[in-house]
Write a protein that holds these residues in place. Structure first.
Motif, short mmCIF file in Angstrom:
data_model
loop_
_atom_site.label_atom_id
_atom_site.label_comp_id
_atom_site.label_asym_id
_atom_site.label_seq_id
_atom_site.Cartn_x
_atom_site.Cartn_y
_atom_site.Cartn_z
N UNK A 127 0.63 -1.23 0.05
CA UNK A 127 -0.12 0.02 -0.13
C UNK A 127 0.80 1.08 0.01
N UNK A 128 0.24 2.35 -0.33
CA UNK A 128 0.56 3.73 -0.18
C UNK A 128 -0.31 4.49 0.39
N UNK A 129 0.11 5.19 1.63
CA UNK A 129 -0.74 6.13 2.08
C UNK A 129 -0.17 7.02 3.26
N UNK A 130 -0.66 7.64 3.96
CA UNK A 130 -0.13 8.60 4.71
C UNK A 130 -1.21 9.14 5.58
N UNK A 131 -0.71 9.99 6.75
CA UNK A 131 -1.61 10.35 7.69
C UNK A 131 -2.78 11.36 7.01
N UNK A 132 -2.35 12.12 6.10
CA UNK A 132 -3.29 13.02 5.20
C UNK A 132 -4.39 12.31 4.51
N UNK A 133 -4.03 10.99 4.30
CA UNK A 133 -5.18 10.21 3.43
C UNK A 133 -6.08 9.25 4.29
N UNK A 134 -5.60 9.52 5.58
CA UNK A 134 -6.59 8.55 6.69
C UNK A 134 -6.12 7.17 6.35
N UNK A 135 -5.03 6.60 6.24
CA UNK A 135 -4.38 5.17 5.61
C UNK A 135 -4.17 5.06 4.32
N UNK A 136 -4.27 4.11 3.84
CA UNK A 136 -4.12 3.68 2.53
C UNK A 136 -4.94 4.39 1.53
N UNK A 137 -4.49 4.69 0.53
CA UNK A 137 -5.10 5.35 -0.83
C UNK A 137 -4.82 4.72 -2.06
N UNK A 138 -3.74 4.05 -2.21
CA UNK A 138 -3.25 3.16 -3.24
C UNK A 138 -2.80 1.69 -2.69
N UNK A 139 -3.38 0.58 -3.31
CA UNK A 139 -3.02 -0.71 -2.74
C UNK A 139 -2.61 -1.53 -4.04
#
Length: 495
Positions: free
Chosen positions: A283-295
């Motif tokens: 996955x790819x994500x960050x705090x700003x995306x509330x966890x995963x946004x790409x998987x």
């Protein structure tokens, strides 16, 4: 929580080694705790800081704050009192709740002079006060705040709304699927979005969560085998330890997802997982995306080696180049922009940072990557100079600012060094003002002002730092100053 308790009251919500609670019990006990928070004069819209380890008590606290309509501010346990003081003040927290074993050290610090601190034990033993329970939530209302270190300046409080959490859980379910007997093991910290998002999914899905205080490979493997665990969230270093502990063993057929974030999984590890029948979802994500946004799904893992996958349902990604945000062609590297209902509306009390981060609804991640001809994302650089140490994000600029506050340090640059245990660790390159100062003294100075994982593991004294014509530090060249003995091998460091 009230809705979930009404729908599936007798279903197990949370399980630890000591106790199991159904959704009805979790709702009832979090309501009781909310009444005790009310006696601390906590009301709807107030910010409350949580500085706790993973525990059933922490889970109860998180849901009790929702009953009150308070904003939950989650803090990394590795923060120093100085860092914690900035975050609680910036978030306007009226109260900080912590574990009993942390109270004394906090009360003895400068932090206590301007803070209202209470231990979870004291809170539980306190009086109860009737309160107006919040029964409806606006999706655009702020639920939680998590601080992420900026590449420049102070950390920023990322606002996460109820809608962000709901859409994050929905996008994950539409990608990973949802089964009646799903059980998600949480061994990542609840103060990170990777951990908190598991709790949010639990309530939205009606799913059992097995909660660990901290990551232990042997204990995680035991629970996967014996407690019906179907999903675990990990970073690559955790996955490596799980494989080592597993030895020649295998996971049960009921285990269906190893959700791996924090950077690409190395090819040898992916092949080992494939051999053992372990499905790894990168996955790819960050705090700003509330966890995963790409998987990336397991079936594409070996076909798209190094890719983070495709955007989840309801989310979008694009790559832009140049200052005018021209969209990149397939295979062309540029900045990763993301958009969707799970993306933060901005930073708490920081309109300037919010304006800089967004463009026509798209969030500038600061990460560099590209999309291939099939639309799969490849992340080339995490926020350019970001160091990822054991799954933790370490920003060089934050460390450099601390080092340059030392009276003997004229200039400082921070880069990454490969490490056998943590993947990467920060190394500092310093220019002294003339008088000599020892490496241990500088490290001790940094240790008093930075969380342990941010403290440089090595100090390299140099005559000057590499800078370009605009006098900007060229961090990618710092490694040239590292002794060859350190380049040739990784180092194992104590916890």
């Amino acid at each position: 929580m009230m809705k979930r308790a009404s729908l599936t009251p007798d279903r197990i919500a949370i399980e630890t080694d000591q106790e199991k609670l159904t959704f009805a019990q979790l709702n009832e006990r979090s309501m009781e705790l909310a009444s005790k928070l009310s006696s601390q004069n906590i009301r709807k819209g107030d910010s409350v800081s949580v500085f706790m380890k993973n525990s059933l008590e922490m889970v109860l606290l998180l849901f009790s704050l929702k009953h009150l309509g308070a904003i939950t501010v989650l803090h990394n346990l590795r923060l120093t009192p100085m860092e914690l003081a900035f975050q609680t003040k910036n978030s306007m927290s009226k109260l900080l709740v912590t574990d009993i074993e942390r109270v004394d050290s906090l009360m003895e610090s400068e932090f206590a002079k301007e803070s209202n601190i209470i231990s979870m034990d004291e809170l539980l033993q306190g009086e109860a006060t009737p309160f107006p329970m919040v029964k409806e939530f606006q999706l655009d209302s702020v639920d939680t705040i998590m601080y992420t270190s900026g590449t420049t300046g102070n950390p920023k409080g990322v606002k996460q709304t109820y809608g962000n959490h709901f859409w994050s859980a929905s996008g994950s379910a539409l990608n990973l699927g949802l089964y009646e007997k799903d059980a998600w093991l949480a061994a990542v910290p609840l103060f990170h979005i990777s951990g908190l998002s598991i709790l949010m999914r639990s309530v939205i899905y009606g799913m059992r969560v097995i909660l660990h205080e901290k990551f232990n490979a042997q204990k995680v493997n035991e629970d996967i085998k014996n407690k019906g665990v179907t999903i675990v969230s990990v970073v690559s270093t955790m996955l490596q330890q799980l494989l080592e502990d597993l030895g020649e063993g295998m996971y049960p057929a009921t285990f269906r997802c190893m959700l791996a974030g924090g950077g690409p999984i190395p090819l040898p590890m992916l092949k080992e997982c494939e051999k053992r029948g372990i499905p790894v979802f990168q996955t790819y994500g960050m705090t700003e995306t509330c966890s995963q946004i790409v998987t990336l799904s397991p079936e594409a893992a070996l076909l798209k080696i190094g890719s983070a996958g495709k955007a989840l349902f309801s989310s979008q990604i694009k790559i832009v180049v140049d200052g005018d945000c021209k969209e990149a062609h397939a295979g062309e590297a540029g900045e990763i922009l993301v958009k969707g209902p799970n993306v933060t509306p901005g930073y708490f009390h920081d309109e300037e940072a919010t304006k800089r981060a967004f463009n026509d609804g798209w969030l500038h991640t600061g990460d560099i990557g590209y999309l291939d001809e099939d639309g799969f994302l490849y992340v080339l650089d995490r926020r350019s100079d970001l160091i990822i140490s054991g799954g933790e994000n370490v920003y060089p600029a934050e460390i450099e600012a601390v080092l340059m506050s030392h009276p003997s340090v004229k200039d400082a640059g921070v880069g990454a060094m490969e490490d056998d245990r943590w993947g990467q660790v920060p190394v500092a390159y310093v220019v002294l003002r003339g008088q000599d100062v020892s490496e241990s003294e500088i490290i001790d100075f940094a240790s008093q002002r930075l969380a342990k994982y941010k403290v440089p593991k090595k100090i390299v004294k140099v005559i000057e730092l590499p800078r370009n014509a605009s006098n900007k530090l060229v961090r990618r060249r710092l490694v040239e100053y590292l002794p060859k003995s350190d380049l040739a091998r990784g180092h194992v460091h104590e916890d």
